[in-house]
Design an enzyme around this catalytic site. Structure first.
Site, PDB file in Angstrom:
ATOM      1  N   LYS A 108    -114.814  47.712 -77.613  1.00  0.00           N
ATOM      2  CA  LYS A 108    -116.175  47.567 -78.123  1.00  0.00           C
ATOM      3  C   LYS A 108    -117.099  47.048 -77.017  1.00  0.00           C
ATOM      4  O   LYS A 108    -118.227  47.500 -76.862  1.00  0.00           O
ATOM      5  CB  LYS A 108    -116.159  46.616 -79.324  1.00  0.00           C
ATOM      6  CG  LYS A 108    -117.479  46.011 -79.711  1.00  0.00           C
ATOM      7  CD  LYS A 108    -118.295  46.992 -80.461  1.00  0.00           C
ATOM      8  CE  LYS A 108    -119.523  46.425 -81.128  1.00  0.00           C
ATOM      9  NZ  LYS A 108    -120.163  45.294 -80.521  1.00  0.00           N
ATOM     10  N   GLY A 118    -111.354  43.936 -76.685  1.00  0.00           N
ATOM     11  CA  GLY A 118    -111.739  45.154 -77.381  1.00  0.00           C
ATOM     12  C   GLY A 118    -112.534  46.101 -76.485  1.00  0.00           C
ATOM     13  O   GLY A 118    -113.334  45.670 -75.652  1.00  0.00           O
ATOM     14  N   GLN A 142    -122.863  32.222 -71.688  1.00  0.00           N
ATOM     15  CA  GLN A 142    -123.116  33.660 -71.669  1.00  0.00           C
ATOM     16  C   GLN A 142    -124.363  34.042 -72.477  1.00  0.00           C
ATOM     17  O   GLN A 142    -124.656  35.214 -72.647  1.00  0.00           O
ATOM     18  CB  GLN A 142    -121.883  34.444 -72.111  1.00  0.00           C
ATOM     19  CG  GLN A 142    -121.509  34.294 -73.570  1.00  0.00           C
ATOM     20  CD  GLN A 142    -120.150  34.891 -73.861  1.00  0.00           C
ATOM     21  OE1 GLN A 142    -119.130  34.407 -73.386  1.00  0.00           O
ATOM     22  NE2 GLN A 142    -120.110  35.971 -74.645  1.00  0.00           N
ATOM     23  N   GLN A 179    -117.326  44.697 -70.392  1.00  0.00           N
ATOM     24  CA  GLN A 179    -116.636  43.398 -70.338  1.00  0.00           C
ATOM     25  C   GLN A 179    -115.144  43.584 -70.087  1.00  0.00           C
ATOM     26  O   GLN A 179    -114.535  42.848 -69.304  1.00  0.00           O
ATOM     27  CB  GLN A 179    -116.863  42.649 -71.648  1.00  0.00           C
ATOM     28  CG  GLN A 179    -116.048  41.384 -71.806  1.00  0.00           C
ATOM     29  CD  GLN A 179    -116.400  40.653 -73.080  1.00  0.00           C
ATOM     30  OE1 GLN A 179    -117.414  39.984 -73.151  1.00  0.00           O
ATOM     31  NE2 GLN A 179    -115.562  40.781 -74.103  1.00  0.00           N
ATOM     32  N   HIS A 234    -111.758  41.997 -84.713  1.00  0.00           N
ATOM     33  CA  HIS A 234    -110.975  40.896 -84.141  1.00  0.00           C
ATOM     34  C   HIS A 234    -109.540  40.932 -84.690  1.00  0.00           C
ATOM     35  O   HIS A 234    -108.577  40.733 -83.958  1.00  0.00           O
ATOM     36  CB  HIS A 234    -111.583  39.542 -84.535  1.00  0.00           C
ATOM     37  CG  HIS A 234    -112.964  39.295 -84.011  1.00  0.00           C
ATOM     38  ND1 HIS A 234    -114.066  39.209 -84.841  1.00  0.00           N
ATOM     39  CD2 HIS A 234    -113.428  39.102 -82.759  1.00  0.00           C
ATOM     40  CE1 HIS A 234    -115.133  38.955 -84.114  1.00  0.00           C
ATOM     41  NE2 HIS A 234    -114.789  38.893 -82.853  1.00  0.00           N
ATOM     42  N   GLY A 294    -115.329  33.668 -82.712  1.00  0.00           N
ATOM     43  CA  GLY A 294    -115.304  33.393 -84.144  1.00  0.00           C
ATOM     44  C   GLY A 294    -116.140  34.397 -84.920  1.00  0.00           C
ATOM     45  O   GLY A 294    -116.417  35.497 -84.433  1.00  0.00           O
ATOM     46  N   ALA A 295    -116.548  34.012 -86.163  1.00  0.00           N
ATOM     47  CA  ALA A 295    -117.215  34.945 -87.087  1.00  0.00           C
ATOM     48  C   ALA A 295    -116.382  36.220 -87.156  1.00  0.00           C
ATOM     49  O   ALA A 295    -116.872  37.331 -86.945  1.00  0.00           O
ATOM     50  CB  ALA A 295    -118.650  35.230 -86.659  1.00  0.00           C
ATOM     51  N   LEU A 296    -115.112  36.029 -87.463  1.00  0.00           N
ATOM     52  CA  LEU A 296    -114.127  37.095 -87.310  1.00  0.00           C
ATOM     53  C   LEU A 296    -114.331  38.216 -88.324  1.00  0.00           C
ATOM     54  O   LEU A 296    -114.721  37.990 -89.467  1.00  0.00           O
ATOM     55  CB  LEU A 296    -112.720  36.517 -87.454  1.00  0.00           C
ATOM     56  CG  LEU A 296    -112.374  35.412 -86.448  1.00  0.00           C
ATOM     57  CD1 LEU A 296    -110.938  34.931 -86.662  1.00  0.00           C
ATOM     58  CD2 LEU A 296    -112.577  35.876 -85.007  1.00  0.00           C
ATOM     59  N   SER A 351    -119.852  40.850 -85.065  1.00  0.00           N
ATOM     60  CA  SER A 351    -120.302  39.624 -85.734  1.00  0.00           C
ATOM     61  C   SER A 351    -121.809  39.666 -85.947  1.00  0.00           C
ATOM     62  O   SER A 351    -122.334  39.032 -86.863  1.00  0.00           O
ATOM     63  CB  SER A 351    -119.938  38.400 -84.888  1.00  0.00           C
ATOM     64  OG  SER A 351    -118.564  38.399 -84.593  1.00  0.00           O
TER      65      SER A 351
HETATM   66  P1  AMP Z   1    -116.532  38.436 -79.728  1.00  0.00           P
HETATM   67  O1  AMP Z   1    -116.085  37.438 -80.741  1.00  0.00           O
HETATM   68  O2  AMP Z   1    -117.664  39.286 -80.182  1.00  0.00           O
HETATM   69  O3  AMP Z   1    -116.738  37.824 -78.364  1.00  0.00           O
HETATM   70  O4  AMP Z   1    -115.335  39.455 -79.548  1.00  0.00           O
HETATM   71  C1  AMP Z   1    -114.041  39.006 -79.250  1.00  0.00           C
HETATM   72  C2  AMP Z   1    -113.195  40.197 -78.899  1.00  0.00           C
HETATM   73  O5  AMP Z   1    -113.162  41.092 -79.996  1.00  0.00           O
HETATM   74  C3  AMP Z   1    -113.742  40.988 -77.691  1.00  0.00           C
HETATM   75  O6  AMP Z   1    -112.643  41.407 -76.889  1.00  0.00           O
HETATM   76  C4  AMP Z   1    -114.399  42.169 -78.360  1.00  0.00           C
HETATM   77  O7  AMP Z   1    -114.455  43.322 -77.544  1.00  0.00           O
HETATM   78  C5  AMP Z   1    -113.483  42.391 -79.548  1.00  0.00           C
HETATM   79  N1  AMP Z   1    -114.171  43.137 -80.603  1.00  0.00           N
HETATM   80  C6  AMP Z   1    -115.341  42.815 -81.203  1.00  0.00           C
HETATM   81  N2  AMP Z   1    -115.690  43.770 -82.102  1.00  0.00           N
HETATM   82  C7  AMP Z   1    -114.720  44.714 -82.040  1.00  0.00           C
HETATM   83  C8  AMP Z   1    -114.500  45.971 -82.701  1.00  0.00           C
HETATM   84  N3  AMP Z   1    -115.363  46.448 -83.613  1.00  0.00           N
HETATM   85  N4  AMP Z   1    -113.400  46.668 -82.398  1.00  0.00           N
HETATM   86  C9  AMP Z   1    -112.511  46.214 -81.465  1.00  0.00           C
HETATM   87  N5  AMP Z   1    -112.653  45.050 -80.805  1.00  0.00           N
HETATM   88  C10 AMP Z   1    -113.747  44.309 -81.082  1.00  0.00           C
END
Ligand code: AMP
Length: 301
Positions: free
Chosen positions: A172, A170, A83, A176, A59, A53-55, A209
């Site tokens: 990013k 991602g 985690q 992972q 995302h 979340g906190a999209l 986020s």
């Molecule tokens: P998170 O909500 O931070 O766990 O991220 C969820 C997914 O979004 C994960 O696969 C992250 O790698 C991807 N993600 C987060 N930030 C970015 C970004 N700036 N660019 C591309 N993918 C992202």
């Protein structure tokens, strides 16, 4: 119960053009199973985008990729407690559910899977997936030893629950992505893992986020990480010795006010350490703390 989707959906969400669109938001396992079974019965291909979340734009780029390649897009929103270490930001992690739901409806998502911690980890839960290989590369795992078992366990559960044809992660979170790719193969899961490029702010800072934790001064300093990555990637590509370039990079990052957890050059596929760039795809990876915020980023050489 929604008469249209036969699930505990409450959502006829207005999209960006103002027209109403049906998006299911499910919070219980039986409702998820009914929704997934319905997609499968209609022979729709399914993409899953796992999130906490906190999209933000990063995302939503993953969602767009999923939307282009699959008939049905499922986005999970779950801030996964396992985690986070006790000293980390589980309690303060940003939660913006209503805004997230509106953004996902506008992005034409079909189903949001938003379980509670009790649904994911019911009383008596006693099974963990503990990954090795890329999960023990000495990058994120060195600073966050608990992290990848938490990620692998929840991702394995999400893939089993949603049965997607593919799931999008991602770059990013580069380590992972490698861990999850390995996990899907090792557990013989039917879902493919698809990587998506990093989305950046105009000044180069990778969207995250956690960027909202940054004070104005920290936010101004933060794009330095990407500048150093680019600079060092250019130097390594032009043949400069890797160790010296990394030392310069670490110094520049520290000079900008960061405490560096790691700044490393690794084999882009295996994450093994590399001494020379000859015949070897290299990824530069960095994690550094500024104030109370820990940022990660990476770049291909
Ligand atoms: P998170 O909500 O931070 O766990 O991220 C969820 C997914 O979004 C994960 O696969 C992250 O790698 C991807 N993600 C987060 N930030 C970015 C970004 N700036 N660019 C591309 N993918 C992202």
């Amino acid at each position: 119960m929604c008469s249209r989707c036969n699930a505990d959906c409450n959502t006829m969400v207005k999209n960006a053009t103002g027209s109403k669109r049906h998006m299911r938001v499910v919070r219980s396992l039986p409702s998820l199973r009914r929704a997934i079974a319905d997609f499968k019965m209609r022979r729709r291909t399914i993409a899953l985008v796992p999130t906490m979340g906190a999209l933000h734009g990063g995302h939503l780029a993953l969602v767009r990729l999923a939307r282009r390649r699959a008939d049905r897009v499922v986005v999970s929103i779950f801030v996964n407690p396992t985690q986070f270490a006790p000293n980390e930001d589980l309690q303060s992690y940003p939660r913006t559910f209503a805004t997230d739901i509106a953004a996902l409806a506008a992005a034409k998502v079909d189903l949001v899977w938003a379980p509670t911690a009790g649904v994911m980890y019911p009383d008596g839960f006693a099974t963990r997936v503990v990954p090795e290989g890329p999960a023990t590369a000495g990058l994120e795992d060195a600073s966050r030893p608990h992290f990848f078992a938490g990620v692998a366990t929840v991702v394995a559960k999400l893939l089993i629950q949603c049965e997607p044809d593919f799931a999008v992660f991602g770059e990013k979170d580069y380590q992972q992505l490698k861990v999850v790719t390995r996990l899907a193969r090792d557990l013989a899961l039917q879902s493919r893992i698809v990587g998506a490029p990093i989305v950046r702010e105009a000044d180069g800072l990778a969207m995250s986020s956690r960027n909202r934790y940054l004070s104005p001064g920290e936010r101004e300093a933060a794009p330095m990480l990407y500048r150093v990555l680019k600079d060092c990637a250019g130097k390594i590509a032009s043949g400069r010795p890797i160790a010296a370039v990394l030392d310069e990079g670490r110094t520049a990052i520290a000079h900008a006010g960061f405490a560096v957890d790691y700044f490393e050059a690794r084999h882009a596929t295996t994450l093994a350490s590399v001494a020379s760039a000859k015949n070897c795809p290299i990824r530069l990876l960095v994690a550094a703390r500024i104030g109370k915020t820990r940022l990660i980023d990476n770049l291909a050489v």
